[in-house]
Design a protein around this motif. Structure first.
Motif, PDB file in Angstrom:
ATOM      1  N   PRO A   1       0.816  -1.227   0.000  1.00 35.57           N
ATOM      2  CA  PRO A   1       0.000   0.000   0.000  1.00 35.57           C
ATOM      3  C   PRO A   1       0.847   1.274   0.000  1.00 35.57           C
ATOM      4  N   MET A   2       1.961   1.268   0.728  1.00 35.21           N
ATOM      5  CA  MET A   2       2.823   2.450   0.778  1.00 35.21           C
ATOM      6  C   MET A   2       3.493   2.681  -0.569  1.00 35.21           C
ATOM      7  N   ILE A   3       3.936   1.589  -1.217  1.00 35.75           N
ATOM      8  CA  ILE A   3       4.549   1.709  -2.539  1.00 35.75           C
ATOM      9  C   ILE A   3       3.528   2.207  -3.550  1.00 35.75           C
TER      10      ILE A   3
ATOM     11  N   PHE B   1       4.719  -6.226  13.392  1.00 36.63           N
ATOM     12  CA  PHE B   1       4.698  -6.872  14.705  1.00 36.63           C
ATOM     13  C   PHE B   1       4.185  -8.306  14.611  1.00 36.63           C
ATOM     14  N   VAL B   2       3.155  -8.506  13.777  1.00 40.96           N
ATOM     15  CA  VAL B   2       2.588  -9.847  13.632  1.00 40.96           C
ATOM     16  C   VAL B   2       3.567 -10.786  12.936  1.00 40.96           C
TER      17      VAL B   2
ATOM     18  N   VAL C   1      -0.012   2.837   9.967  1.00 42.26           N
ATOM     19  CA  VAL C   1      -0.423   2.065  11.145  1.00 42.26           C
ATOM     20  C   VAL C   1      -0.579   0.584  10.785  1.00 42.26           C
ATOM     21  N   ALA C   2      -1.195   0.322   9.633  1.00 42.95           N
ATOM     22  CA  ALA C   2      -1.383  -1.064   9.200  1.00 42.95           C
ATOM     23  C   ALA C   2      -0.043  -1.755   8.969  1.00 42.95           C
ATOM     24  N   PHE C   3       0.916  -1.022   8.389  1.00 43.13           N
ATOM     25  CA  PHE C   3       2.237  -1.608   8.133  1.00 43.13           C
ATOM     26  C   PHE C   3       2.945  -1.946   9.443  1.00 43.13           C
TER      27      PHE C   3
END
Length: 207
Positions: free
Chosen positions: A89-91, A121-122, A114-116
């Motif tokens: 999504p960032m790209i 962490f997961v 935030v999602a990234f």
């Protein structure tokens, strides 16, 4: 997907891994499209070169490079590939900003970041040192990053074919992309980088 692929790489190289999993899907889709929409659905309507480019981004640049990079990294490869995918999504935002001059809303950017962070962490389970150590092997990491960018380009380019049904666009994408991947794998085999797959390996679910 990536942990399963890592296990499969004990028996098959990433090149034939990619080719086999999409050959099967392509054959099924071709018969489905022929049955549902007829021969006319296989016309490229002047989009042949564009479709070939975007499909190469997906089926060669993404699929071959991401699994190749994962295999070269060994055990940490699945983690690195997963984190890189979380960057998509960032790209996408960056590419849309550069190519189409589309500036994202601040709220969208915050949500993506935030999602990234949550995905990291997961995926890493808090082992950030392990991830940084794995990405220090620069060549496989670059291959995986290029692969992710290739998939982003493919998804952005897919909006050009809105007039086609989902079945038609999926089938033609698989068909052209798999043909291009076949050429790449054939060349890699001819130069001796990979060996022809022997069919005595155990059956895996490759998709």
């Amino acid at each position: 997907m990536f942990p399963i692929a890592h296990s499969a790489f004990d028996h098959i190289d990433p090149f034939y891994f990619t080719l086999i999993r999409y050959d099967a899907v392509t054959i099924i889709l071709v018969f489905l499209l022929l049955w549902r929409e007829g021969k006319q659905a296989f016309r490229f309507e002047g989009y042949g070169l564009q479709l070939c480019f975007f499909d190469t981004m997906a089926f060669v640049v993404y699929n071959i490079l991401i699994f190749w990079g994962e295999d070269l990294l060994g055990e940490p490869g699945a983690m690195v590939a997963s984190v890189m995918e979380a960057l998509m999504p960032m790209i996408s935002i960056v590419l849309l900003r550069i190519v189409f001059r589309k500036r994202p809303h601040s709220f969208t950017t915050i949500c993506v970041i935030v999602a990234f962070i949550g995905a990291m962490f997961v995926i890493m389970k808090g082992d950030f040192a392990g991830f940084l150590g794995a990405t220090s092997d620069i060549i496989p990491s670059i291959l995986i990053f290029i692969a992710v960018v290739g998939w982003v380009i493919y998804t952005i380019g897919g909006s050009r074919f809105n007039g086609w049904s989902a079945l038609q666009s999926s089938t033609l994408s698989c068909l052209l992309g798999t043909l291009t991947a076949t050429v790449v794998v054939t060349i890699a085999t001819m130069v001796g980088y990979v060996s022809i797959v022997l069919l005595h390996i155990r059956i895996y679910c490759l998709w």
